[in-house]
Write a protein that holds these residues in place. Structure first.
Motif, PDB file in Angstrom:
ATOM      1  N   ILE A   1      67.026  65.445  33.094  1.00 43.34           N
ATOM      2  CA  ILE A   1      66.567  64.148  33.442  1.00 43.34           C
ATOM      3  C   ILE A   1      68.285  63.513  33.700  1.00 43.34           C
ATOM      4  O   ILE A   1      69.219  63.528  33.031  1.00 43.34           O
ATOM      5  CB  ILE A   1      66.129  63.255  32.371  1.00 43.34           C
ATOM      6  CG1 ILE A   1      64.462  63.789  32.156  1.00 43.34           C
ATOM      7  CG2 ILE A   1      66.203  61.822  32.921  1.00 43.34           C
ATOM      8  CD1 ILE A   1      63.861  63.033  31.135  1.00 43.34           C
ATOM      9  N   TYR A   2      68.469  62.862  34.693  1.00 40.92           N
ATOM     10  CA  TYR A   2      69.892  62.354  35.135  1.00 40.92           C
ATOM     11  C   TYR A   2      69.503  60.844  35.000  1.00 40.92           C
ATOM     12  O   TYR A   2      68.884  60.226  35.848  1.00 40.92           O
ATOM     13  CB  TYR A   2      70.087  62.701  36.556  1.00 40.92           C
ATOM     14  CG  TYR A   2      70.507  64.494  36.475  1.00 40.92           C
ATOM     15  CD1 TYR A   2      69.481  65.189  36.704  1.00 40.92           C
ATOM     16  CD2 TYR A   2      72.082  64.793  36.266  1.00 40.92           C
ATOM     17  CE1 TYR A   2      69.902  66.598  36.774  1.00 40.92           C
ATOM     18  CE2 TYR A   2      72.170  66.166  36.073  1.00 40.92           C
ATOM     19  CZ  TYR A   2      71.232  67.102  36.442  1.00 40.92           C
ATOM     20  OH  TYR A   2      71.290  68.425  36.314  1.00 40.92           O
ATOM     21  N   LEU A   3      70.485  60.253  34.120  1.00 45.06           N
ATOM     22  CA  LEU A   3      70.603  58.843  34.132  1.00 45.06           C
ATOM     23  C   LEU A   3      72.037  58.194  34.215  1.00 45.06           C
ATOM     24  O   LEU A   3      72.871  58.757  33.864  1.00 45.06           O
ATOM     25  CB  LEU A   3      70.294  58.374  32.668  1.00 45.06           C
ATOM     26  CG  LEU A   3      69.014  59.056  31.986  1.00 45.06           C
ATOM     27  CD1 LEU A   3      69.064  60.020  30.695  1.00 45.06           C
ATOM     28  CD2 LEU A   3      68.253  57.862  31.365  1.00 45.06           C
ATOM     29  N   CYS A   4      71.687  57.087  34.974  1.00 39.13           N
ATOM     30  CA  CYS A   4      72.951  56.226  35.004  1.00 39.13           C
ATOM     31  C   CYS A   4      72.844  55.018  34.208  1.00 39.13           C
ATOM     32  O   CYS A   4      71.969  54.631  33.564  1.00 39.13           O
ATOM     33  CB  CYS A   4      73.204  55.689  36.717  1.00 39.13           C
ATOM     34  SG  CYS A   4      72.052  54.464  37.049  1.00 39.13           S
ATOM     35  N   SER A   5      74.107  54.596  33.695  1.00 37.61           N
ATOM     36  CA  SER A   5      74.174  53.410  32.866  1.00 37.61           C
ATOM     37  C   SER A   5      75.392  52.566  33.222  1.00 37.61           C
ATOM     38  O   SER A   5      76.197  52.738  33.853  1.00 37.61           O
ATOM     39  CB  SER A   5      74.444  53.882  31.603  1.00 37.61           C
ATOM     40  OG  SER A   5      75.424  54.484  31.072  1.00 37.61           O
ATOM     41  N   VAL A   6      75.327  51.588  32.717  1.00 40.37           N
ATOM     42  CA  VAL A   6      76.409  50.441  32.883  1.00 40.37           C
ATOM     43  C   VAL A   6      76.566  49.686  31.487  1.00 40.37           C
ATOM     44  O   VAL A   6      75.725  49.655  30.703  1.00 40.37           O
ATOM     45  CB  VAL A   6      76.029  49.439  33.862  1.00 40.37           C
ATOM     46  CG1 VAL A   6      75.823  50.007  35.210  1.00 40.37           C
ATOM     47  CG2 VAL A   6      75.028  48.477  33.582  1.00 40.37           C
ATOM     48  N   ALA A   7      77.971  49.317  31.435  1.00 43.06           N
ATOM     49  CA  ALA A   7      78.458  48.541  30.048  1.00 43.06           C
ATOM     50  C   ALA A   7      79.265  47.278  30.475  1.00 43.06           C
ATOM     51  O   ALA A   7      80.117  47.085  30.636  1.00 43.06           O
ATOM     52  CB  ALA A   7      79.230  49.174  29.467  1.00 43.06           C
ATOM     53  N   PRO A   8      78.328  46.374  31.306  1.00 49.66           N
ATOM     54  CA  PRO A   8      78.725  44.880  31.361  1.00 49.66           C
ATOM     55  C   PRO A   8      79.523  44.115  30.239  1.00 49.66           C
ATOM     56  O   PRO A   8      80.355  43.514  30.596  1.00 49.66           O
ATOM     57  CB  PRO A   8      77.635  44.096  31.792  1.00 49.66           C
ATOM     58  CG  PRO A   8      76.501  44.724  31.164  1.00 49.66           C
ATOM     59  CD  PRO A   8      76.772  46.085  31.116  1.00 49.66           C
TER      60      PRO A   8
END
Lengths: 112, 112
Positions: free
Chosen positions: B90-97
């Motif tokens: 499983i490939y996941l993208c994420s962000v840390a605003p």
């Protein structure tokens, strides 16, 4: 040795029980500690965020960090079947939750 | 918080082919992250993608295998190149605003 160790379980408890989930780590530079909940076929969802040592409570969830022992815990009170999921601890040495290092995750089942 | 979508949600691919995964965020963010979650394993950071610069890859991951684009502040792609069954994950993208990191729903890749 992995930087973050987490018992993968599985862990099965009856509804209403208190659940204790734990992680140990080896990198003393870790300052930011998180717990994520991941339901099957979903992305991780942030549950708790703690900076440095101490306790943090949010409803039925309590996160504890003991930096002297390099040990963190998540307690779930009055557990519900909807709490059944995989719980991942994550840590970072960098402010802004960047470059997270995750534990393996503990699969938790709450039985009605 | 941030709302993140990924395309495709899942795919089955043949060995030797490539797949590009898209990640869209509902707000502008400086950094986007790509993770891999292999079966029964935890999340491992592949790379960090900043808009307008080359992605920064973690140890064990190289640009030729996982090229990343970041054309603007709300979008990124990850390509898995010359795939083998070991890339099934499983490939996941994420962000840390801010201080917290949020994840997309993931792309489940199976390589035959």
């Amino acid at each position: 040795q992995k930087e973050v160790e987490q018992d993968p379980g599985p862990l099965s408890v009856p509804e209403g029980a208190i659940v204790s989930l734990n992680c140990t780590y080896s990198n003393s530079a870790f300052q930011y500690f998180m717990w994520y909940r991941q339901y099957s076929r979903k992305g991780p969802e942030l549950l708790m965020y703690t900076y440095s040592s101490g306790n943090k409570e949010d409803g039925r969830f309590t996160a504890q960090v003991d930096k002297s022992s390099k040990y963190i815990s998540l307690f779930i009170r009055d557990s519900q079947p909807s709490d059944s999921a995989t719980y991942l601890c994550a840590m970072s040495a960098i402010q802004g939750a960047q470059k997270l290092v995750f534990g393996q995750g503990t699969r938790l089942t709450i039985n009605p | 918080s941030a709302v993140i979508s990924q395309k495709p949600s899942r795919d089955i691919c043949q060995r030797g082919t490539s797949l590009t995964i898209q990640c869209q965020v509902d707000s502008q963010v400086t950094m986007m992250f790509w993770y891999r979650q292999q079966p029964g394993q935890s999340l491992t950071l592949i790379a960090t993608a900043n808009q307008g610069s080359e992605a920064t890859y973690e140890s064990g991951f190289v640009i030729d295998k996982f090229p990343i684009s970041r054309p603007n502040l709300t979008f990124s792609t990850l390509t898995v190149s010359n795939m083998s069954p070991e890339d099934s994950s499983i490939y996941l993208c994420s962000v840390a605003p801010g201080i917290e990191q949020f994840f997309g729903p993931g792309t489940r890749l199976t390589v035959l």
